[in-house]
Scaffold this motif. Structure first.
Motif, PDB file in Angstrom:
ATOM      1  N   UNK C   7       0.849  -1.206   0.000  1.00  0.00           N
ATOM      2  CA  UNK C   7       0.000   0.000   0.000  1.00  0.00           C
ATOM      3  C   UNK C   7       0.879   1.250   0.000  1.00  0.00           C
ATOM      4  N   UNK C   8       1.936   1.239   0.817  1.00  0.00           N
ATOM      5  CA  UNK C   8       2.820   2.414   0.877  1.00  0.00           C
ATOM      6  C   UNK C   8       3.490   2.681  -0.469  1.00  0.00           C
ATOM      7  N   UNK C   9       3.737   1.609  -1.223  1.00  0.00           N
ATOM      8  CA  UNK C   9       4.370   1.777  -2.545  1.00  0.00           C
ATOM      9  C   UNK C   9       3.440   2.473  -3.537  1.00  0.00           C
ATOM     10  N   UNK C  10       2.159   2.577  -3.154  1.00  0.00           N
ATOM     11  CA  UNK C  10       1.185   3.218  -4.051  1.00  0.00           C
ATOM     12  C   UNK C  10       1.015   4.710  -3.764  1.00  0.00           C
ATOM     13  N   UNK C  11       1.681   5.228  -2.720  1.00  0.00           N
ATOM     14  CA  UNK C  11       1.564   6.656  -2.392  1.00  0.00           C
ATOM     15  C   UNK C  11       2.026   7.492  -3.587  1.00  0.00           C
ATOM     16  N   UNK C  28      -8.817   7.957  -6.412  1.00  0.00           N
ATOM     17  CA  UNK C  28      -8.132   9.234  -6.237  1.00  0.00           C
ATOM     18  C   UNK C  28      -6.660   9.024  -6.002  1.00  0.00           C
ATOM     19  N   UNK C  29      -5.935  10.148  -5.826  1.00  0.00           N
ATOM     20  CA  UNK C  29      -4.497  10.058  -5.591  1.00  0.00           C
ATOM     21  C   UNK C  29      -4.247   9.741  -4.123  1.00  0.00           C
ATOM     22  N   UNK C  30      -3.469   8.699  -3.872  1.00  0.00           N
ATOM     23  CA  UNK C  30      -3.147   8.308  -2.499  1.00  0.00           C
ATOM     24  C   UNK C  30      -2.072   9.243  -1.955  1.00  0.00           C
TER      25      UNK C  30
END
Lengths: 74, 74, 74, 74, 74, 74
Positions: C7-11, C28-30
Motif C-alpha cells: 500500500x505504501x508503494x502506491x503513495x 483518487x491520488x493516495x
C-alpha cells in the motif's frame, strides 16, 4: 471457565460457527484457535437452515467476524 | 498449527477469500500476509457463484474484513 | 512485499478503494497511509459500476472499514 | 459501576444479549465474561420477537459483535 | 500529511462525515478528534441525498464506525 | 474538549445512542462510560422514529458498535 478457555476446550471436536453477515453456518473439526479467536478448521462444511450445502475442507476464519461458537450436535 | 501459521503456509499458493458484506469472493495468488491477516494478492479475480466475474490484478485486503481464507481448488 | 508495504508503494499514485457496506468505490491520488491503513486521498471521485458519480476532493478514510485497495487502471 | 463491572455482576444470572446483524436474541445463563466482553453462556436459547425459537446449549459469543447485554426478565 | 494530521487540520471547520451502515451523512463543526478518529462535533445536522433532514446539535461519533471525513463545501 | 471527555461530561444525564445496524435508538440515563466507550445505561428505552417502543431497564452497550452519542432533548 473463561470464554477463551471454553473455546480452547473444543479443539479436536466438531464445532458450529456463525459468522457475521453470513446466512450459512460453518461446521467442522476445530484444529486450533488463538487469543483473537481466529480459527483453523478442517473438514469444514457449509450449513444453511440445518442442511449441508457444500464441503469447504480446510478453512481459516478471522476471529473478529465470529458471532458464535458452540459444540456441534447433529 | 495455529490459524496464522496455516494462512502463512498458503503464501505462494492460490487462495479463495470471502470478505465481509461482499457477495463475490476473491481468488488469487497469496503474495504475503501479516499478523493482522492483511493480505497482498496478485492475479486476483472476482468470483460470483463459482463464476469468474473480472480480473483485479494486484490487491491488498484489510484483515479485519476477511471472513474466510482457504486453499483454492477449482 | 508485506501488505502494508504494498500500500505504501502506491503513495503518489491513483488507487481504487472499496469501503465496507458501500456500493460505490473511491478513486483518487493516495496522498498518505498509516499503519492502520487509514488513507488520505486527494482528487477523490466516487465511482459506481465503473461510472464516475461525483467529485469528493480531499477525503480521509478509516482503515478498518477498507475492504480492498488496488492501483487504479482506467 | 463501570460497564465491564456491571456485566461481571451478572455472572451466574440469566441475561439477554443482542448480537450485531442478527434478528434473534440470545438468552441464557452468563457463565463468564472477559475484558473484551467475550461471553460464555450455558442453556442458551434463541429468541425472536419475544418467542423462544430453539435451544443452543453452551455457546461462546465474540465480544466485539455484541450490541447489548442486560438482565433477562421474562 | 498523514491521515490523522489531515483530520486534525480540519478542527474548527465544518466537515462532512459518512458513518458505516447509515444512509444519511453528518455535517457540523469539528470540535475535536482523537487518535482513534473519535469525533466531537457541534451544530451537527443530518443530511440525506444532499438535503438537510434535522438538527442534532452536539454529537460524539465512534471512530471505528467512520467511513469518510472531508471538508464540507455547500 | 476531546470526544471521550465530552461523553464523560454526560454521565448522570439522559443521552440518546445510535447503535450500528439497528433501526431503533436507545435513550436512558448514562450511568458510566469507559475508555472504549462501552456504556452502562439505566432506565433505558427503545425509540423508533421518535416514538418510545419499550422499556429495557439496565443495559450495557459495547463501545465499538456505537455510532453516535448525544444529550437527549425531548
Amino acid at each position: 471457565m473463561l470464554p477463551n478457555q471454553k473455546v480452547k476446550s473444543l479443539v479436536g471436536k466438531v464445532v458450529r460457527i456463525e459468522m457475521k453477515g453470513e446466512e450459512s453456518d460453518l461446521v467442522g473439526k476445530l484444529e486450533s484457535v488463538d487469543d483473537y479467536m481466529n480459527v483453523y478448521m478442517s473438514n469444514a462444511m457449509e450449513y444453511k437452515n440445518g442442511e449441508k450445502v457444500r464441503n469447504l475442507g480446510n478453512i481459516v476464519l478471522r476471529g473478529n467476524n465470529i458471532i458464535l461458537i458452540q459444540p456441534f450436535e447433529e
